[in-house]
Design a protein around this motif. Structure first.
Motif, short mmCIF file in Angstrom:
data_model
loop_
_atom_site.label_atom_id
_atom_site.label_comp_id
_atom_site.label_asym_id
_atom_site.label_seq_id
_atom_site.Cartn_x
_atom_site.Cartn_y
_atom_site.Cartn_z
N GLU A 116 0.85 -1.19 0.00
CA GLU A 116 0.00 0.00 0.00
C GLU A 116 0.89 1.24 0.00
OE1 GLU A 116 -3.07 -0.47 -0.47
OE2 GLU A 116 -3.36 -2.55 0.18
N ALA A 117 0.29 2.38 -0.32
CA ALA A 117 1.06 3.63 -0.47
C ALA A 117 1.84 3.97 0.79
CB ALA A 117 0.13 4.78 -0.84
N GLN A 118 1.26 3.68 1.96
CA GLN A 118 1.92 4.01 3.23
C GLN A 118 3.35 3.46 3.31
OE1 GLN A 118 0.15 2.15 6.68
NE2 GLN A 118 1.95 2.54 7.92
N LYS A 119 3.57 2.28 2.75
CA LYS A 119 4.85 1.59 2.94
C LYS A 119 5.97 2.12 2.05
CE LYS A 119 3.13 -1.03 6.11
NZ LYS A 119 3.56 -0.89 7.53
N GLY A 120 5.64 2.96 1.07
CA GLY A 120 6.68 3.60 0.26
C GLY A 120 7.49 2.66 -0.59
N PHE A 121 6.92 1.53 -1.00
CA PHE A 121 7.68 0.59 -1.82
C PHE A 121 7.97 1.14 -3.21
CE2 PHE A 121 5.73 -2.85 0.99
CZ PHE A 121 6.87 -2.97 1.75
N ASP A 122 7.14 2.09 -3.67
CA ASP A 122 7.44 2.73 -4.95
C ASP A 122 8.76 3.48 -4.89
OD1 ASP A 122 6.25 4.45 -3.09
OD2 ASP A 122 5.29 5.68 -4.61
N THR A 123 8.98 4.18 -3.78
CA THR A 123 10.26 4.89 -3.58
C THR A 123 11.41 3.91 -3.46
OG1 THR A 123 9.07 6.65 -2.40
CG2 THR A 123 11.47 6.57 -2.13
N LEU A 124 11.17 2.80 -2.77
CA LEU A 124 12.22 1.79 -2.60
C LEU A 124 12.63 1.19 -3.94
CD1 LEU A 124 14.06 -0.02 -0.96
CD2 LEU A 124 12.07 -1.44 -0.36
N LEU A 157 13.15 -0.23 5.59
CA LEU A 157 11.80 0.28 5.86
C LEU A 157 11.69 1.63 5.16
CD1 LEU A 157 9.75 0.14 9.09
CD2 LEU A 157 10.02 2.34 7.94
N SER A 158 10.81 1.69 4.16
CA SER A 158 10.70 2.88 3.32
C SER A 158 9.39 3.63 3.54
CB SER A 158 10.82 2.49 1.85
OG SER A 158 9.88 1.46 1.52
N SER A 159 8.74 3.40 4.68
CA SER A 159 7.38 3.91 4.91
C SER A 159 7.28 5.43 4.92
CB SER A 159 6.86 3.38 6.25
OG SER A 159 6.78 1.97 6.24
N ARG A 160 6.07 5.89 4.61
CA ARG A 160 5.76 7.33 4.67
C ARG A 160 5.31 7.71 6.08
NH1 ARG A 160 4.45 5.88 -0.81
NH2 ARG A 160 5.69 7.25 -2.17
N GLY A 218 6.98 0.33 14.12
CA GLY A 218 7.86 -0.34 13.17
C GLY A 218 8.38 -1.64 13.74
N ASN A 219 7.46 -2.55 14.09
CA ASN A 219 7.85 -3.82 14.72
C ASN A 219 8.88 -4.60 13.92
OD1 ASN A 219 5.89 -3.15 16.55
ND2 ASN A 219 4.77 -5.07 16.40
N VAL A 220 8.79 -4.52 12.61
CA VAL A 220 9.68 -5.32 11.77
C VAL A 220 11.13 -4.90 11.96
CG1 VAL A 220 9.56 -3.90 9.69
CG2 VAL A 220 9.80 -6.38 9.49
N LEU A 221 11.37 -3.65 12.36
CA LEU A 221 12.73 -3.22 12.65
C LEU A 221 13.27 -3.93 13.89
CD1 LEU A 221 12.41 0.63 12.02
CD2 LEU A 221 13.53 -1.06 10.54
N LEU A 222 12.41 -4.20 14.86
CA LEU A 222 12.82 -4.97 16.03
C LEU A 222 13.18 -6.40 15.63
CD1 LEU A 222 10.13 -4.00 18.71
CD2 LEU A 222 12.19 -2.78 18.05
N ASN A 235 10.21 9.65 1.10
CA ASN A 235 10.00 10.00 -0.31
C ASN A 235 11.28 10.49 -1.02
OD1 ASN A 235 7.22 9.42 -0.26
ND2 ASN A 235 6.74 11.48 0.49
N ASP A 236 12.44 10.07 -0.51
CA ASP A 236 13.71 10.51 -1.09
C ASP A 236 14.42 9.28 -1.66
OD1 ASP A 236 16.17 11.52 -1.75
OD2 ASP A 236 16.66 12.28 0.26
#
Length: 392
Positions: free
Chosen positions: A230-238, A299-302, A307-311, A343-344
């Motif tokens: 989904e857009a929240q996760k910023g995978f397009d930027t990644l 993790l590329s989220s907006r 951020g549990n996955v970082l743990l 978004n960078d």
């Protein structure tokens, strides 16, 4: 002490990843605090057999003729209680909020009959859990607390002219304690007039997520990203960032969602098929195994509440790159990863290159998870809060 927990989300047969982190936290807390007795109230949240869709009337109508029995399943100091309730669009009768409240009351009465009256009700998320908790709290004279789970907090639908609408404001202000999972979330809640917010970071299961016994050959660099497409996760930027990094770097994106076709097209348009893969939904065990095979996490989220996955990456002994999107700022340090801005794509690519060219200490990374996010640390904080709430 008896705790009646009402989760807005919880895993089910048709939706095994829906609220997985809530289930894991309850399990970890129950294991650490044997003196607590938990009742987990379920009504079919997120479970396909109980979801009615306006655009699928015949399919939804058939569901109404299926009998779903109530049940209670007790394991040591944890009891799962289920009373069915259908859910539909909040635009009509608030999505059957009244029926959902009745189902939770039925669960509460079953819990009281077998285990005694709870000392407190713990709502996991503002809607619908906090609404339900407020009603049951008043009727049964049991205090309630709320852990925020919205990302971002609050959703736009709960705002009026930049302020919390009256309904959600009343529900949250009447809670004995409000808990945020990150400092950014707490500051946002306080700015909306909700008073002082306690911060309790989520824990990680250190027995489930751990480094591999043997390091794999590193001819190539494998990165991992996990989340809803989904857009929240910023995978397009990644994906864009992957077109700017070394050819030896490969990326697996785990998850499903509405943007899968768009993301796959982006991968193909950038000729990244040989280096970037959308691998679909993984089980928790498959994610843990993938962490062990990865050289780093991204993790590329907006925006993220935490951020549990970082743990999980930290517990697996691998470094991370994360955007400054709220929750990660409470997790990542210079010993465990690198930040970049939201978004960078160029900044993200630079951070990825820096991560793979930095020598990291897996033991030190894991020790950060142990010292700051272990179940024992989480349990100590939650037990103190439970005692304060039950004594008020």
């Amino acid at each position: 002490m008896r705790v009646f927990l009402i989760p807005s989300w919880y895993p089910s047969g048709s939706n095994p990843i829906f609220g997985t982190f809530i289930e894991e936290q309850v399990n970890l807390l129950a294991a650490e605090c044997k003196e607590l007795m938990f009742g987990i109230s379920l009504w079919g949240q997120g479970d396909e057999p109980y979801l009615l869709y306006a655009n699928k009337p015949l399919r939804s109508l058939r569901k109404l003729f299926v009998h779903h029995p109530c049940f209670e399943k007790t394991e040591e100091n944890k009891s799962i209680l289920f009373s069915p309730a259908y859910t539909w669009s909040k635009k009509f009768r608030k999505g059957n909020l009244e029926g959902i409240i009745r189902a939770n009351e039925q669960n509460l009465m079953a819990f009281i009959a077998k285990h005694g009256k709870p000392d407190l009700i713990h709502a996991q998320a503002s809607y619908p859990a906090a609404w339900i908790s407020k009603i049951l709290s008043k009727k049964y004279k049991v205090p309630y607390l709320v852990t925020f789970r919205m990302s971002p907090f609050p959703f736009d639908e709960y705002l009026e002219r930049g302020e919390l609408n009256k309904d959600i404001s009343t529900v949250l202000k009447q809670a004995k304690t409000l808990i945020a999972t990150s400092r950014s979330q707490a500051l946002r809640a306080e700015s909306l007039g909700l008073g002082e917010i306690k911060v309790v970071h989520n824990p990680v299961d250190l027995n489930f997520f751990k480094p591999p016994k043997e390091k794999r050959p590193n001819a190539q660099v494998k990165l991992l990203a996990v989340g809803r497409l989904e857009a929240q996760k910023g995978f397009d930027t990644l994906i864009e960032a992957m077109s700017h990094v070394s050819e030896k770097i490969k990326l697996e994106i785990v998850g499903e969602g509405s943007q899968r076709k768009l993301l796959q097209r982006r991968i193909e348009d950038r000729s990244l098929n040989h280096r970037v893969r959308l691998v679909g939904q993984y089980s928790r065990l498959e994610i843990a195994n993938s962490m062990q095979q990865a050289d780093g996490y991204v993790l590329s989220s907006r925006h993220e509440t935490f951020g549990n996955v970082l743990l999980e990456a930290m517990a697996s002994g691998i470094p991370s790159v994360a955007t400054r999107c709220g929750g990660p700022e409470d997790i990542i340090s210079g010993r465990t990863g690198i930040f970049c801005e939201v978004n960078d794509e160029v900044g993200l690519a630079v951070a990825i290159e820096k991560m793979i060219n930095t020598k990291w200490d897996p033991i030190l990374i894991r020790s950060e998870a142990f010292n700051r996010f272990s179940p024992a640390v989480f349990a100590t904080q939650m037990l103190d809060i439970y005692k304060q709430v039950s004594n008020t």
